[in-house]
Design an enzyme around this catalytic site. Structure first.
Site, PDB file in Angstrom:
ATOM      1  N   PRO A  86      39.958   0.300 -24.699  1.00 36.50           N
ATOM      2  CA  PRO A  86      40.382   1.447 -25.787  1.00 36.50           C
ATOM      3  C   PRO A  86      39.283   2.154 -26.090  1.00 36.50           C
ATOM      4  O   PRO A  86      39.571   3.342 -26.485  1.00 36.50           O
ATOM      5  CB  PRO A  86      41.037   0.518 -26.786  1.00 36.50           C
ATOM      6  CG  PRO A  86      40.463  -0.911 -26.630  1.00 36.50           C
ATOM      7  CD  PRO A  86      40.360  -1.084 -25.181  1.00 36.50           C
ATOM      8  N   GLU A 110      37.973  -9.594 -27.347  1.00 37.54           N
ATOM      9  CA  GLU A 110      37.522  -8.411 -27.580  1.00 37.54           C
ATOM     10  C   GLU A 110      36.670  -7.541 -26.643  1.00 37.54           C
ATOM     11  O   GLU A 110      36.067  -6.551 -27.075  1.00 37.54           O
ATOM     12  CB  GLU A 110      36.480  -8.597 -28.912  1.00 37.54           C
ATOM     13  CG  GLU A 110      37.271  -9.237 -30.237  1.00 37.54           C
ATOM     14  CD  GLU A 110      38.249  -8.262 -30.615  1.00 37.54           C
ATOM     15  OE1 GLU A 110      38.086  -7.165 -30.877  1.00 37.54           O
ATOM     16  OE2 GLU A 110      39.431  -9.207 -31.015  1.00 37.54           O
ATOM     17  N   ARG A 117      50.229   7.338  -6.105  1.00 37.88           N
ATOM     18  CA  ARG A 117      51.226   8.579  -5.638  1.00 37.88           C
ATOM     19  C   ARG A 117      50.264   9.542  -5.428  1.00 37.88           C
ATOM     20  O   ARG A 117      51.176  10.339  -4.699  1.00 37.88           O
ATOM     21  CB  ARG A 117      52.102   8.726  -6.726  1.00 37.88           C
ATOM     22  CG  ARG A 117      51.541   9.313  -8.303  1.00 37.88           C
ATOM     23  CD  ARG A 117      52.458   9.380  -9.241  1.00 37.88           C
ATOM     24  NE  ARG A 117      53.700  10.499  -9.009  1.00 37.88           N
ATOM     25  CZ  ARG A 117      53.189  11.695  -9.212  1.00 37.88           C
ATOM     26  NH1 ARG A 117      51.982  12.066  -9.746  1.00 37.88           N
ATOM     27  NH2 ARG A 117      54.198  12.626  -9.175  1.00 37.88           N
ATOM     28  N   ASP A 142      53.674  18.819 -10.563  1.00 31.48           N
ATOM     29  CA  ASP A 142      53.502  17.791 -11.628  1.00 31.48           C
ATOM     30  C   ASP A 142      53.196  18.774 -13.112  1.00 31.48           C
ATOM     31  O   ASP A 142      52.288  19.435 -13.090  1.00 31.48           O
ATOM     32  CB  ASP A 142      52.403  16.930 -11.644  1.00 31.48           C
ATOM     33  CG  ASP A 142      52.442  15.729 -10.235  1.00 31.48           C
ATOM     34  OD1 ASP A 142      53.958  15.962 -10.106  1.00 31.48           O
ATOM     35  OD2 ASP A 142      51.942  15.035 -10.234  1.00 31.48           O
TER      36      ASP A 142
END
Ligand code: 6GU
Length: 272
Positions: free
Chosen positions: A92, A119, A161, A176
């Site tokens: 994150p 963590e 993809r 896209d």
């Protein structure tokens, strides 16, 4: 492309057998190998974590299992002819994973993912491998997951993809929403298929008109409306010359205006 994933939950990666990624593997376009980090522990309890130096909540993943696992995975890849590994560390606290990043990763021959639980991993592991290979620390969004495995699934699908031969023409990614090189980054508007009436709801007349110019214009207007509503940041970031006369008329009708350098800004009541 070769993909290695080192994790304490190998079964979390089972979805890589399914759908687009599964088909790419079956067709030999993608060589995926999932490894159990605990195979590189030496103690009876297969310990992969320990308490953080400096105190604080949670646990930190230990250096040794990761170092031994990565050394072996890297050696095995080279023995099988793979080259130029890139280490992808889902976290994150990483840089945002975007379509540009997906394109960059899709051009690499070999990706090694290190999804962490707890963590995170002792910083010395990433520091060590960064002296030998490119390391990409990536976050998939502004929320906190319990571990990086779901991020590996997300990144792998976005990358797979884009590999040559994975998508058929029908699913081509030329237009896209986030395809780089597009003039403005616009979200896709609504789409419809048969039947022509469902629960008394019809199809917008223009889509049945056969007038390709009008259809393209309508789709672009819908894309601009949706982007203004859901992702005003994308419109604000677009170069002023990404918008034609009809785009500008629509944006103005929606209450948008151009600032001093010509960038479009939302109406004051829904400013950023
Ligand atoms: Cl890559 N990992 C975790 N644990 N949480 C996240 C993330 C990654 N990206 C967004 N949130």
């Amino acid at each position: 492309m070769r993909l290695d994933v080192v994790t304490i939950f190998p079964e979390y990666l089972d979805p890589l057998d399914v759908s687009l990624v599964g088909k790419a593997r079956a067709r030999g376009l993608l060589d995926v190998r999932v490894h159990d980090l605990r195979d590189w522990t030496r103690d009876k309890h297969h310990t992969v974590d320990d308490t953080p130096y400096g105190g604080g909540p949670g646990m930190v993943m230990k250096t040794d299992p990761w170092g031994d696992a990565l050394d072996d995975v890297i050696a095995d890849g080279y023995e099988h002819g793979a080259t130029r590994p890139v280490l992808v560390v889902p976290t994150p606290s990483g840089e945002p994973f975007t379509q540009d990043r997906a394109v960059e990763l899709s051009r690499q021959p070999w990706l090694i993912f290190t999804p962490a639980r707890y963590e995170g991993i002792d910083r010395r592991v990433t520091d060590e491998y960064a002296t030998r290979l490119p390391v990409r620390e990536l976050s998939i969004g502004d929320y906190v997951l319990a571990g990086g495995e779901a991020a590996v699934l997300v990144i792998t699908e976005a990358v797979a993809r884009l590999l040559p031969g994975v998508l058929g023409n029908a699913e081509s990614h030329r237009d896209d929403s986030f395809a780089p090189g597009a003039m403005a980054h616009l979200l896709e508007g609504p789409v419809y298929t048969k039947p022509p009436t469902w629960r008394r709801r019809g199809i917008p007349d223009v889509l049945l008109s056969g007038h390709h110019g009008n259809i393209a214009r309508w789709r672009r207007d819908e894309a601009i409306r949706r982007t203004a509503a859901h992702r005003p940041d994308l419109l604000r970031r677009s170069a002023p010359d990404a918008f034609d006369k009809k785009d500008r008329a629509l944006l103005t009708a929606l209450g948008w205006y151009q600032d001093q350098d010509g960038h479009w800004q939302p109406p004051a009541q829904d400013a950023p």
